[in-house]
Write a protein that holds these residues in place. Sequence first.
Motif, PDB file in Angstrom:
ATOM      1  N   ASP A  71       2.817  30.436  29.741  1.00 45.58           N
ATOM      2  CA  ASP A  71       1.761  29.545  30.203  1.00 45.58           C
ATOM      3  C   ASP A  71       2.168  28.079  30.145  1.00 45.58           C
ATOM      4  O   ASP A  71       1.564  27.237  30.820  1.00 45.58           O
ATOM      5  N   GLU A  72       3.155  27.748  29.335  1.00 45.63           N
ATOM      6  CA  GLU A  72       3.593  26.363  29.178  1.00 45.63           C
ATOM      7  C   GLU A  72       5.045  26.235  29.627  1.00 45.63           C
ATOM      8  O   GLU A  72       5.821  27.183  29.498  1.00 45.63           O
ATOM      9  N   PRO A  73       5.436  25.069  30.124  1.00 46.34           N
ATOM     10  CA  PRO A  73       6.839  24.878  30.513  1.00 46.34           C
ATOM     11  C   PRO A  73       7.774  25.027  29.320  1.00 46.34           C
ATOM     12  O   PRO A  73       7.459  24.599  28.202  1.00 46.34           O
ATOM     13  N   LEU A  74       8.876  25.664  29.549  1.00 43.04           N
ATOM     14  CA  LEU A  74       9.871  25.882  28.499  1.00 43.04           C
ATOM     15  C   LEU A  74      10.819  24.688  28.478  1.00 43.04           C
ATOM     16  O   LEU A  74      11.591  24.467  29.406  1.00 43.04           O
ATOM     17  N   GLU A  75      10.728  23.884  27.417  1.00 44.56           N
ATOM     18  CA  GLU A  75      11.613  22.729  27.271  1.00 44.56           C
ATOM     19  C   GLU A  75      12.953  23.212  26.716  1.00 44.56           C
ATOM     20  O   GLU A  75      13.014  23.816  25.649  1.00 44.56           O
ATOM     21  N   ILE A  76      14.006  22.949  27.453  1.00 43.66           N
ATOM     22  CA  ILE A  76      15.306  23.509  27.092  1.00 43.66           C
ATOM     23  C   ILE A  76      16.395  22.461  27.264  1.00 43.66           C
ATOM     24  O   ILE A  76      16.430  21.731  28.262  1.00 43.66           O
ATOM     25  N   SER A  77      17.281  22.387  26.278  1.00 44.69           N
ATOM     26  CA  SER A  77      18.436  21.496  26.343  1.00 44.69           C
ATOM     27  C   SER A  77      19.661  22.296  26.779  1.00 44.69           C
ATOM     28  O   SER A  77      19.638  23.527  26.836  1.00 44.69           O
ATOM     29  N   ILE A  78      20.746  21.600  27.054  1.00 41.63           N
ATOM     30  CA  ILE A  78      21.969  22.278  27.466  1.00 41.63           C
ATOM     31  C   ILE A  78      22.500  23.147  26.332  1.00 41.63           C
ATOM     32  O   ILE A  78      23.016  24.249  26.552  1.00 41.63           O
ATOM     33  N   GLU A  79      22.352  22.678  25.066  1.00 42.38           N
ATOM     34  CA  GLU A  79      22.803  23.480  23.929  1.00 42.38           C
ATOM     35  C   GLU A  79      21.978  24.753  23.781  1.00 42.38           C
ATOM     36  O   GLU A  79      22.509  25.833  23.486  1.00 42.38           O
ATOM     37  N   GLN A  80      20.670  24.635  24.003  1.00 45.93           N
ATOM     38  CA  GLN A  80      19.821  25.819  23.924  1.00 45.93           C
ATOM     39  C   GLN A  80      20.115  26.793  25.060  1.00 45.93           C
ATOM     40  O   GLN A  80      20.042  28.015  24.879  1.00 45.93           O
ATOM     41  N   ALA A  81      20.458  26.287  26.231  1.00 47.68           N
ATOM     42  CA  ALA A  81      20.815  27.167  27.344  1.00 47.68           C
ATOM     43  C   ALA A  81      22.065  27.978  27.007  1.00 47.68           C
ATOM     44  O   ALA A  81      22.142  29.175  27.300  1.00 47.68           O
ATOM     45  N   VAL A  82      23.062  27.332  26.362  1.00 53.79           N
ATOM     46  CA  VAL A  82      24.267  28.049  25.949  1.00 53.79           C
ATOM     47  C   VAL A  82      23.918  29.129  24.932  1.00 53.79           C
ATOM     48  O   VAL A  82      24.409  30.269  25.008  1.00 53.79           O
ATOM     49  N   LEU A  83      23.078  28.789  23.964  1.00 52.28           N
ATOM     50  CA  LEU A  83      22.681  29.763  22.943  1.00 52.28           C
ATOM     51  C   LEU A  83      21.952  30.947  23.570  1.00 52.28           C
ATOM     52  O   LEU A  83      22.216  32.115  23.235  1.00 52.28           O
TER      53      LEU A  83
END
Length: 540
Positions: A71-83
């Motif tokens: 329901d809410e936008p997923l805030e994601i960093s480049i480090e979290q995308a790698v993880l």
Amino acid sequence: MKLKVLARSLGWAVLAAWAGLVFGCLPVAPRPLSIAAPEFHGDPAPPASAPAPVEFRMRGPLPPAPPATPDEPLEISIEQAVLLVLRNNRDLQVRQLAPVIAGSFEQIERGVFDPELFGEAAYFREKVEETSDSRSDRYLETSRETTAAAGLRQFFATGTTIEAGLSHERTLSDREPELQTARAGLSLTQSLLRGFGPRVNLVAVQQAELETLASIDELRGYAEALLAETETAYWNYVLAGEKIAIFEESLEVARKQREEVELRIQVGALPEIEAAAARAEEALRVQALIEARSQLEDRRLRLLRLIRPGADSGFDQKLTAISQPRLTPQPLTDLEDRLKLAERSRPDLSEARLRLTQNRLETIVTRNGLLPRLELFIALGKTGYADTFSNSFRELDGDTYDFTVGVRLSQLLGNRVARARDLAAQAKQTQAAVAIDNLLQLVHLDVRLAANELERARQQIDATRATRTFQEQTLAAEKERFDVGTSTALEVAQAQRDLLQIQITEVETIVTYRIALVRLYLAEGSLLERRGVSIARDPL
């Protein structure tokens, strides 16, 4: 008398060897030749029904995994995308089991040297018609035999097979007294030519170890390519978002410009024809914004496929990229060091070298196969005879013994199979060596092309920034001329369009530099290391 002493000593040696094999006094497995390999660490392995896959570990504190709330936008960093891609990507999970499968073949090849416990029991009954030697009378004789044997045999890496065993036989007959025979035996067979020595017999174990290392290199190569794809998808998603922000701002500017032109037309300051250019420019901005939003959705879906688990991959999940693409680019001055790094770190090059080593090991086996089979065999036994079970084993300490020694030779005439296998192995080794030279050239080419693209993107960042500054000044000057009546709405719209284009180009250049940096790391084979990711596997 000396023979009796020797027989008795040999009898005790047989019993001691048999007991040693049974109770573990003798070594039961050869120590395989070691091959340099990464040190693996991991958590305790789960049960055999659920084999533990190869693990990816990250140095330092892990970035917190973003909450999965559709329901809410997923805030994601480049480090979290790698993880997330390391944790959730299904393609990667499939490939993480490949080294486990390859590692199981190590155990299979080592199993050749496992001791084998054997046993046998049989019952024989016979009724035959015999003829008396003295009176030529014919009579029926019934005999029964019960035999049992047990022992242990093992093949060693030296090409030696040792077997120790105990057997018992009981014979009953209508015409003769009961006879019980016990025997302890020890035999040794040693290959002297074909199959001699650890250098030949441990080749399969070494090749299996190399296959495991090669599968890890293959996994590392796939993981690096997947991380590069993920980071590229992330920065492309960021770029799509930046474009939308620019298009929305330019649309607002075009709308205000159109309203200003229409207001001037109403008061008679401008002719009616000037409205067409302003309205066309606003329509172009709307069209560009539609395209940008469609592109953003395309990039969102592609990024979600990489980082989200499950068959549906949570495609309804909204994303907000929080990592900023802007950075201070540095000139590339260490190309030679990066070429050497690629020679050491590229997983495909490392895998090719392992394959070459496998082929070299295969030639050891095929050359040995050209030799004739020559075996030395020795057999030693002690036998006890009595009329009861226990006494037959007590009599093993007596003077009876048997001893056999000899050699066995065999060779195929022509030996075409072995010669053909050796020729094929030599050709494969040469082929693998040439392939490595070719791959090394391609690795150097990949690094140089990636470095060239990185340097081009770096220089373009400064160039586009300067162009954008001059274009802003051009637009401001064009508006001033329009305000005093020396320019037209079309010329203002053209200046706005030029500024919009250079703004887009500037953002694209920054993202292109980010992606070029990732591709350089991929060409070097250092992307996992630079992201703090390592591969660990529990030994089987």
